[in-house]
Design an enzyme around this catalytic site. Structure first.
Site, PDB file in Angstrom:
ATOM      1  N   ASN A 155       0.731  -1.249  -0.074  1.00 42.62           N
ATOM      2  CA  ASN A 155      -0.001  -0.031   0.107  1.00 42.62           C
ATOM      3  C   ASN A 155       0.924   1.197  -0.125  1.00 42.62           C
ATOM      4  O   ASN A 155       2.030   1.082   0.353  1.00 42.62           O
ATOM      5  CB  ASN A 155      -0.867   0.038   1.267  1.00 42.62           C
ATOM      6  CG  ASN A 155      -0.260  -0.517   2.393  1.00 42.62           C
ATOM      7  OD1 ASN A 155       0.300   0.097   3.022  1.00 42.62           O
ATOM      8  ND2 ASN A 155      -0.827  -1.792   2.687  1.00 42.62           N
ATOM      9  N   HIS A 208       4.646   0.583   1.380  1.00 42.09           N
ATOM     10  CA  HIS A 208       4.946  -0.493   1.960  1.00 42.09           C
ATOM     11  C   HIS A 208       4.799  -1.710   0.916  1.00 42.09           C
ATOM     12  O   HIS A 208       3.797  -1.817  -0.065  1.00 42.09           O
ATOM     13  CB  HIS A 208       3.522  -0.917   2.934  1.00 42.09           C
ATOM     14  CG  HIS A 208       3.475  -2.453   3.512  1.00 42.09           C
ATOM     15  ND1 HIS A 208       4.575  -3.109   3.719  1.00 42.09           N
ATOM     16  CD2 HIS A 208       2.514  -3.017   3.470  1.00 42.09           C
ATOM     17  CE1 HIS A 208       4.078  -4.380   3.957  1.00 42.09           C
ATOM     18  NE2 HIS A 208       2.942  -4.477   3.771  1.00 42.09           N
ATOM     19  N   SER A 245      -8.260  -0.540  -0.173  1.00 40.19           N
ATOM     20  CA  SER A 245      -8.314  -2.051   0.147  1.00 40.19           C
ATOM     21  C   SER A 245      -8.560  -2.909  -1.237  1.00 40.19           C
ATOM     22  O   SER A 245      -9.551  -2.807  -1.563  1.00 40.19           O
ATOM     23  CB  SER A 245      -8.824  -2.465   1.411  1.00 40.19           C
ATOM     24  OG  SER A 245      -8.902  -3.876   1.887  1.00 40.19           O
ATOM     25  N   GLY A 246      -7.439  -3.864  -1.345  1.00 40.77           N
ATOM     26  CA  GLY A 246      -8.109  -4.899  -2.353  1.00 40.77           C
ATOM     27  C   GLY A 246      -8.427  -4.714  -3.718  1.00 40.77           C
ATOM     28  O   GLY A 246      -8.687  -5.619  -4.537  1.00 40.77           O
ATOM     29  N   SER A 273      -6.580   0.983   2.801  1.00 41.33           N
ATOM     30  CA  SER A 273      -5.724  -0.028   3.128  1.00 41.33           C
ATOM     31  C   SER A 273      -6.000  -0.493   4.489  1.00 41.33           C
ATOM     32  O   SER A 273      -6.271   0.318   5.463  1.00 41.33           O
ATOM     33  CB  SER A 273      -4.368   0.285   2.654  1.00 41.33           C
ATOM     34  OG  SER A 273      -3.709  -0.692   3.423  1.00 41.33           O
ATOM     35  N   SER A 274      -5.876  -1.865   4.682  1.00 39.86           N
ATOM     36  CA  SER A 274      -6.025  -2.476   6.044  1.00 39.86           C
ATOM     37  C   SER A 274      -4.931  -2.107   6.962  1.00 39.86           C
ATOM     38  O   SER A 274      -5.019  -2.327   7.890  1.00 39.86           O
ATOM     39  CB  SER A 274      -6.190  -3.861   5.790  1.00 39.86           C
ATOM     40  OG  SER A 274      -4.957  -4.615   5.055  1.00 39.86           O
ATOM     41  N   GLU A 275      -3.813  -1.306   5.957  1.00 47.07           N
ATOM     42  CA  GLU A 275      -2.515  -1.131   7.135  1.00 47.07           C
ATOM     43  C   GLU A 275      -2.731   0.382   7.303  1.00 47.07           C
ATOM     44  O   GLU A 275      -1.711   0.919   7.619  1.00 47.07           O
ATOM     45  CB  GLU A 275      -1.331  -1.493   6.198  1.00 47.07           C
ATOM     46  CG  GLU A 275      -1.209  -2.931   6.001  1.00 47.07           C
ATOM     47  CD  GLU A 275      -0.885  -3.905   6.980  1.00 47.07           C
ATOM     48  OE1 GLU A 275      -1.153  -3.544   8.217  1.00 47.07           O
ATOM     49  OE2 GLU A 275      -0.345  -5.024   6.860  1.00 47.07           O
ATOM     50  N   HIS A 329       5.864  -6.098  -0.648  1.00 43.46           N
ATOM     51  CA  HIS A 329       6.487  -7.487  -0.255  1.00 43.46           C
ATOM     52  C   HIS A 329       7.332  -7.816  -1.306  1.00 43.46           C
ATOM     53  O   HIS A 329       7.461  -8.778  -1.720  1.00 43.46           O
ATOM     54  CB  HIS A 329       5.000  -8.201  -0.385  1.00 43.46           C
ATOM     55  CG  HIS A 329       3.855  -7.802   0.558  1.00 43.46           C
ATOM     56  ND1 HIS A 329       2.833  -8.265   0.054  1.00 43.46           N
ATOM     57  CD2 HIS A 329       3.887  -7.301   1.586  1.00 43.46           C
ATOM     58  CE1 HIS A 329       1.697  -7.501   0.951  1.00 43.46           C
ATOM     59  NE2 HIS A 329       2.484  -7.062   2.044  1.00 43.46           N
ATOM     60  N   HIS A 368       6.503 -10.534   6.944  1.00 46.62           N
ATOM     61  CA  HIS A 368       5.589  -9.764   6.284  1.00 46.62           C
ATOM     62  C   HIS A 368       6.152  -8.870   4.977  1.00 46.62           C
ATOM     63  O   HIS A 368       5.910  -9.269   3.989  1.00 46.62           O
ATOM     64  CB  HIS A 368       5.024  -8.743   7.324  1.00 46.62           C
ATOM     65  CG  HIS A 368       3.862  -7.936   6.685  1.00 46.62           C
ATOM     66  ND1 HIS A 368       3.208  -7.537   7.499  1.00 46.62           N
ATOM     67  CD2 HIS A 368       3.349  -7.636   5.593  1.00 46.62           C
ATOM     68  CE1 HIS A 368       2.031  -6.809   6.890  1.00 46.62           C
ATOM     69  NE2 HIS A 368       2.336  -6.842   5.407  1.00 46.62           N
ATOM     70  N   TYR A 416      26.913   0.305   0.619  1.00 39.70           N
ATOM     71  CA  TYR A 416      26.560   1.864   1.148  1.00 39.70           C
ATOM     72  C   TYR A 416      25.147   2.284   0.883  1.00 39.70           C
ATOM     73  O   TYR A 416      24.602   3.125   1.597  1.00 39.70           O
ATOM     74  CB  TYR A 416      27.575   2.662   0.766  1.00 39.70           C
ATOM     75  CG  TYR A 416      27.628   3.212  -0.707  1.00 39.70           C
ATOM     76  CD1 TYR A 416      26.600   4.280  -1.102  1.00 39.70           C
ATOM     77  CD2 TYR A 416      28.136   2.580  -1.776  1.00 39.70           C
ATOM     78  CE1 TYR A 416      26.661   4.554  -2.436  1.00 39.70           C
ATOM     79  CE2 TYR A 416      27.923   2.876  -3.222  1.00 39.70           C
ATOM     80  CZ  TYR A 416      27.178   3.928  -3.484  1.00 39.70           C
ATOM     81  OH  TYR A 416      27.010   4.330  -4.826  1.00 39.70           O
ATOM     82  N   TYR A 446      23.794  15.269  -1.912  1.00 42.05           N
ATOM     83  CA  TYR A 446      24.034  14.791  -3.235  1.00 42.05           C
ATOM     84  C   TYR A 446      22.672  15.274  -4.268  1.00 42.05           C
ATOM     85  O   TYR A 446      21.745  15.490  -3.813  1.00 42.05           O
ATOM     86  CB  TYR A 446      23.622  13.131  -3.189  1.00 42.05           C
ATOM     87  CG  TYR A 446      24.166  12.409  -4.419  1.00 42.05           C
ATOM     88  CD1 TYR A 446      25.363  12.280  -5.037  1.00 42.05           C
ATOM     89  CD2 TYR A 446      22.980  11.972  -5.528  1.00 42.05           C
ATOM     90  CE1 TYR A 446      25.787  11.465  -6.010  1.00 42.05           C
ATOM     91  CE2 TYR A 446      23.350  11.252  -6.562  1.00 42.05           C
ATOM     92  CZ  TYR A 446      24.806  11.088  -6.746  1.00 42.05           C
ATOM     93  OH  TYR A 446      24.997  10.440  -8.202  1.00 42.05           O
TER      94      TYR A 446
END
Length: 203
Positions: free
Chosen positions: A13, A79, A29-30, A58-60, A81, A141, A100, A194
């Site tokens: 998400n 976020h 969500s979904g 989102s569920s998060e 995976h 996760h 680095y 930078y």
């Protein structure tokens, strides 16, 4: 995220926080990313109440809100995976300074303890672990990257996946040499200056 190989389907998400207007935009969500349209994005007040949108956030959403409350320099959360970073998360191992570029996150990528996805416990674990880092592994996760805007948060997620892959591959051959905290402090300081003059982008 799909094109960069950082997630699949509707996994993960994204959110961003307009602190001036006090609105948070977050993916729903979904819904798979290729199907997303602007009207699908959910707009929230900082307390998590709905301002605009017909979908569920989102569920998060809990850990997004927690991170924004934790640090005022965070204006975006990504976020994922991603495969190699999540591999370390499933080993319950931090990612050390094997390269680095881990400096996009800090001196390392720390690990937040496991909690069921979408729970207040997970949000608390992430908020307690983030400290001054820009990326955190979530045990069993995935990974969370933060930044001053969506570009910087995404760049961090992408670079940490690269470092995780390098670390994995190096360990398949032997024992990688880890950069010292002192060297990482120098790297992080150089990152801050930078890019084109007048900008503080680190990539």
């Amino acid at each position: 995220m799909l094109k960069a190989g950082l997630t699949t389907g509707s996994g993960g998400n994204i959110s961003c926080f307009n602190r001036e207007k006090q609105y948070i935009a977050i993916t729903p969500s979904g819904i798979e990313y290729p199907r997303l349209e602007p009207r699908d994005i959910v707009i929230l007040h900082p307390d998590g109440t709905l301002f605009e949108g017909e979908n569920r956030p989102s569920s998060e959403v809990g850990f997004h809100l927690s991170l924004y409350n934790r640090r005022r320099d965070i204006n975006a959360v990504v976020h994922t995976h991603s495969t190699y970073a999540t591999t370390f998360a499933c080993l319950n191992r931090e990612i050390p300074a094997v390269h680095y570029l881990v400096g996009f996150a800090g001196k390392k990528v720390p690990l937040a303890p496991y909690a069921t996805y979408g729970t207040p416990e997970l949000a608390l674990n992430i908020a307690k672990t983030i400290e001054n880092y820009n990326a955190v592994l979530l045990a069993n996760h995935g990974v969370v990257a933060v930044g001053k805007d969506l570009t910087s948060a995404f760049n961090t997620a992408e670079e940490i996946e690269l470092v995780a892959r390098i670390c994995y591959q190096a360990e398949c051959i032997g024992k990688p040499v880890i950069l010292s905290d002192e060297e990482m402090e120098r790297v992080i300081e150089k990152f801050a200056d930078y890019g084109p003059r007048g900008h503080n982008d680190s990539k």
